[in-house]
Design a protein around this motif. Structure first.
Motif, PDB file in Angstrom:
ATOM      1  N   GLN A  33       0.691   4.006  -2.851  1.00 44.17           N
ATOM      2  CA  GLN A  33       0.410   5.456  -2.514  1.00 44.17           C
ATOM      3  C   GLN A  33       1.646   6.331  -2.759  1.00 44.17           C
ATOM      4  O   GLN A  33       1.243   7.607  -3.278  1.00 44.17           O
ATOM      5  CB  GLN A  33       0.231   5.672  -0.915  1.00 44.17           C
ATOM      6  N   LYS A  34       2.829   6.043  -2.798  1.00 43.91           N
ATOM      7  CA  LYS A  34       4.093   6.836  -3.320  1.00 43.91           C
ATOM      8  C   LYS A  34       3.860   6.943  -4.814  1.00 43.91           C
ATOM      9  O   LYS A  34       4.001   8.246  -5.226  1.00 43.91           O
ATOM     10  CB  LYS A  34       5.153   6.073  -2.826  1.00 43.91           C
ATOM     11  N   VAL A  39       0.908  -1.139  -0.037  1.00 41.92           N
ATOM     12  CA  VAL A  39      -0.073   0.053   0.002  1.00 41.92           C
ATOM     13  C   VAL A  39       0.803   1.259   0.230  1.00 41.92           C
ATOM     14  O   VAL A  39       0.507   2.130  -0.857  1.00 41.92           O
ATOM     15  CB  VAL A  39      -1.099   0.051   1.369  1.00 41.92           C
ATOM     16  N   LYS A  40       2.117   1.156   0.824  1.00 40.97           N
ATOM     17  CA  LYS A  40       3.006   2.376   0.702  1.00 40.97           C
ATOM     18  C   LYS A  40       3.468   2.700  -0.603  1.00 40.97           C
ATOM     19  O   LYS A  40       3.517   3.888  -1.054  1.00 40.97           O
ATOM     20  CB  LYS A  40       3.993   2.304   2.026  1.00 40.97           C
ATOM     21  N   ILE A  69       1.037   7.028  -6.459  1.00 40.64           N
ATOM     22  CA  ILE A  69      -0.072   7.825  -6.627  1.00 40.64           C
ATOM     23  C   ILE A  69       0.106   9.340  -6.527  1.00 40.64           C
ATOM     24  O   ILE A  69      -0.169  10.277  -7.220  1.00 40.64           O
ATOM     25  CB  ILE A  69      -1.437   7.272  -5.798  1.00 40.64           C
ATOM     26  N   ASN A  70       1.002   9.679  -5.429  1.00 39.87           N
ATOM     27  CA  ASN A  70       1.365  10.947  -4.843  1.00 39.87           C
ATOM     28  C   ASN A  70       2.232  11.590  -6.197  1.00 39.87           C
ATOM     29  O   ASN A  70       2.177  12.914  -6.094  1.00 39.87           O
ATOM     30  CB  ASN A  70       2.402  10.986  -3.619  1.00 39.87           C
ATOM     31  N   LEU A 128      -6.760   2.519  -1.294  1.00 40.12           N
ATOM     32  CA  LEU A 128      -6.047   3.700  -1.491  1.00 40.12           C
ATOM     33  C   LEU A 128      -7.139   4.877  -1.513  1.00 40.12           C
ATOM     34  O   LEU A 128      -8.264   4.728  -1.959  1.00 40.12           O
ATOM     35  CB  LEU A 128      -5.180   3.708  -2.916  1.00 40.12           C
ATOM     36  N   ASP A 129      -6.544   6.215  -1.219  1.00 43.79           N
ATOM     37  CA  ASP A 129      -7.421   7.152  -1.289  1.00 43.79           C
ATOM     38  C   ASP A 129      -7.076   8.142  -2.484  1.00 43.79           C
ATOM     39  O   ASP A 129      -6.225   8.892  -2.447  1.00 43.79           O
ATOM     40  CB  ASP A 129      -7.185   8.185  -0.080  1.00 43.79           C
TER      41      ASP A 129
END
Length: 272
Positions: free
Chosen positions: A166-167, A162-163, A169-170, A204-205
């Motif tokens: 998310q990285k 997930v981390k 996605i950012n 994820l958001d």
């Protein structure tokens, strides 16, 4: 029949010896070769014995090279074989050295797979498919690859995946649909399966504010529109701009609205 007239320790390696026959240097030998044939000064050695000594000496050279090569990190049969061949060890001798390595547990493919699994899970953001490919390239048996790839999938912490996602996605700004496409592509390249990626997408958001999307669209519009103005005329500029932005994931009505806000009506205006 030739006679051993001298056996002397080499200056740079105390475990190797120079063998002299009839006062003439014949060859260098390993301490194990010396012991194996129980060589002593004044021994007579015929041609057949010398051939055996030479063959055994190359075997010992191969063993020593393999031990040194493996000492840096774990190796597979394929890796050791390729290394020895590059060192000009005869293929028939390589087979003997490989057998020695297996007997001494210097080569152990399950241990290799276990070690690589643990290292990759702890130090990389790569998924099981990258791990699987590394095992395949190293020459590991299919049964071991399948078994340890399953273990890799089971043991890799979901929170780490997930981390990683998310990285990504950012770094991938834009409409949610495009963010998801880019994330999927990136995660596939990192070795994750579609099933895992599907699970991660739900964790994820992807919430992006309207203001953020509006600013992103404005920036994209300026770049795409001004680029198309150099290629097309009139309404075709607008049409091509709308097509390009829709492919980037922006909605038609948002694009039309943004064009109108920018004062674009016939495709001849320049956005500052």
């Amino acid at each position: 029949m030739p006679k051993i007239t001298k056996i002397e320790v080499q200056k740079k390696n105390k475990e190797r010896f120079n063998l002299f026959l009839d006062d003439t240097f014949e060859m260098g030998i390993d301490i194990n070769t010396l012991v194996y044939f129980n060589l002593k000064k004044d021994d007579d050695v015929d041609a057949a014995t010398m051939q055996q000594i030479q063959q055994y000496e190359q075997y010992r050279q191969g063993v020593n090279l393999a031990i040194q090569y493996i000492s840096y990190r774990k190796r597979t049969e394929k890796e050791v074989s390729q290394y020895l061949i590059k060192q000009e060890i005869a293929e028939s001798v390589v087979a003997q050295v490989i057998a020695y390595c297996y007997d001494e547990r210097l080569i152990d493919h399950e241990d290799y797979a276990e070690s690589l699994k643990n290292t990759m899970i702890q130090t990389t953001d790569k998924g099981p498919e990258v791990y699987k490919q590394k095992l395949y390239q190293a020459g590991i048996e299919t049964s071991i690859i399948d078994s340890y790839t399953d273990l890799y999938t089971q043991q890799q912490p979901i929170e780490n995946i997930v981390k990683t996602a998310q990285k990504i996605i950012n770094q991938k700004k834009g409409p949610i649909v495009k963010q998801k496409e880019k994330l999927t592509q990136s995660m596939l390249q990192k070795g994750y399966t579609f099933d895992t990626i599907s699970t991660i997408l739900n964790e994820l958001d992807f919430n992006t504010t309207e203001e953020t999307l509006d600013n992103l669209l404005q920036g994209e519009l300026e770049k795409v529109y001004n680029k198309n103005r150099r290629k097309y005329d009139g309404q075709k500029v607008i049409m091509k701009t709308i097509e390009a932005l829709m492919r980037k994931g922006y909605k038609y009505d948002k694009i039309k609205s943004k064009l109108e806000e920018s004062g674009i009506t016939d495709g001849t205006e320049e956005i500052e």
